[in-house]
Design an enzyme around this catalytic site. Structure first.
Site, PDB file in Angstrom:
ATOM      1  N   HIS A 186       0.976  -1.299   0.066  1.00 41.66           N
ATOM      2  CA  HIS A 186      -0.168  -0.014   0.017  1.00 41.66           C
ATOM      3  C   HIS A 186       0.803   1.229  -0.103  1.00 41.66           C
ATOM      4  CE1 HIS A 186      -3.426  -2.292   0.917  1.00 41.66           C
ATOM      5  NE2 HIS A 186      -4.402  -1.352   0.827  1.00 41.66           N
ATOM      6  N   HIS A 240       1.122  -4.069   8.922  1.00 42.39           N
ATOM      7  CA  HIS A 240       2.486  -3.760   8.725  1.00 42.39           C
ATOM      8  C   HIS A 240       3.211  -3.428  10.016  1.00 42.39           C
ATOM      9  CE1 HIS A 240       2.621  -4.606   4.481  1.00 42.39           C
ATOM     10  NE2 HIS A 240       1.629  -4.157   4.566  1.00 42.39           N
TER      11      HIS A 240
END
Length: 342
Positions: A186, A240
């Site tokens: 992303h 993440h």
């Protein structure tokens, strides 16, 4: 002598340095008049883009390296499993489609197909190169995500083998995604697409024109702010670690900068508002117009050939003149030396 004057008149460097009158920069190169030939000229670039898309798809499908995860490593991998704040399908929407819409807006104003074509081509190169690098590293590293425990043991009952490694009994797709933490996709895609857009806007609105308009700087920073918020959401969603987001954002921004400079001058440049190809096409059009040839009725290949012939003849005549002058100067000096010797 005539070719030398012609070469001085059509000085390409002078155009890039901003010495070309604005009336001459008003020429229009539309999709209808030059679009097909321009796309054909960059056919191999589009084929490479297609190849990159296929590679990206393959990298997404294959399984990553399943790194050893032991019981004592689970302390940092027990974060709750949450849904994405920014869905995967939304990433190409804001990182690719949104910049393309802005590119089209500038095309409607300036009618320069070179700018539209190269901005789209550069943007696609930026996101696809970034995607390939990101997924290649993801698969090679195989770092577990912060929510790996619940991906591996959805019922909360952890099981380990004789070596202390996890024995997962969760969904295969969840476990596969659980080993793709580094770097953040992303973040890299966001900074690749929106970073390219930021550089594009920087050149188009002349943010660094030395006039001190801070509003222009705010416009340039807006896409980077959006990319940063997307990156932060990846940490908030526990998909993440912060290192993944930092590395992904840096990767996307670097690739975007390289791809942008492949087609456009630096945003700091006086002519940073236009692609290299526009000024090159403008130069060819001016040369052919001076020779009495209508550039609209000739293909861009013929324009390039004509411009190259003019430049080659100019260089040959310049070399011949220089050689003649050099031989004449050498002869005079030799005569003087011989006279002095006598």
């Amino acid at each position: 002598m005539a070719w030398r004057n012609l070469g001085s008149l059509f000085n390409f460097r002078g155009i890039l340095q901003g010495r070309t009158p604005e009336i001459e920069l008003g020429r229009r190169y539309t999709i209808k008049s030059h679009g097909a030939a321009l796309a054909k000229n960059h056919m191999y670039d589009w084929l490479i883009l297609l190849l990159l898309a296929v590679i990206e798809l393959i990298l997404y499908i294959i399984y990553p390296f399943y790194r050893f995860v032991g019981k004592d490593m689970m302390e940092d991998l027990r974060y709750p499993m949450k849904a994405n704040t920014v869905p995967v399908w939304a990433v190409p929407m804001y990182s690719v489609l949104l910049p393309v819409v802005i590119f089209l807006f500038f095309y409607m104003r300036r009618k320069d197909v070179h700018d539209l074509h190269h901005s789209i081509l550069g943007l696609l190169f930026a996101v696809l190169i970034t995607g390939v690098i990101t997924d290649a590293i993801k698969n090679a590293v195989g770092r577990p995500r912060p929510d790996f425990f619940w991906r591996c043991f959805p019922d909360g009952k952890d099981v380990y083998d004789q070596l202390g490694g996890v024995v997962c009994h969760g969904k295969d797709s969840d476990i596969k995604e659980g080993h793709k933490s580094f770097p953040s996709g992303h973040s890299s895609w966001s900074f690749a697409g929106l970073g390219f857009l930021s550089l594009y806007l920087c050149g188009k609105i002349k943010a660094f024109d030395r006039k001190g308009h801070v509003a222009k700087l705010c416009i340039v920073l807006l896409p980077l702010l959006a990319a940063s918020l997307v990156a932060i959401s990846r940490v908030d969603d526990y998909w993440h670690h912060w290192q993944d987001v930092f590395a992904g954002g840096l990767l996307g921004l670097v690739v975007a900068s390289f791809c942008y400079r492949q087609f456009f001058p630096s945003p700091y440049h006086d002519q940073g508002w236009g692609p290299y190809a526009y000024f090159s096409a403008l130069e060819e059009t001016r040369i052919l117009s001076h020779l009495g040839v209508n550039p609209i009725n000739n293909s861009p290949r013929m324009q390039v050939t004509g411009a190259q012939n003019v430049n080659e003849q100019h260089i040959q005549n310049s070399d011949a003149s220089a050689a003649f002058s050099g031989n004449r100067y050498t002869s005079i000096r030799m005569h003087e030396m011989e006279s002095g010797g006598k």
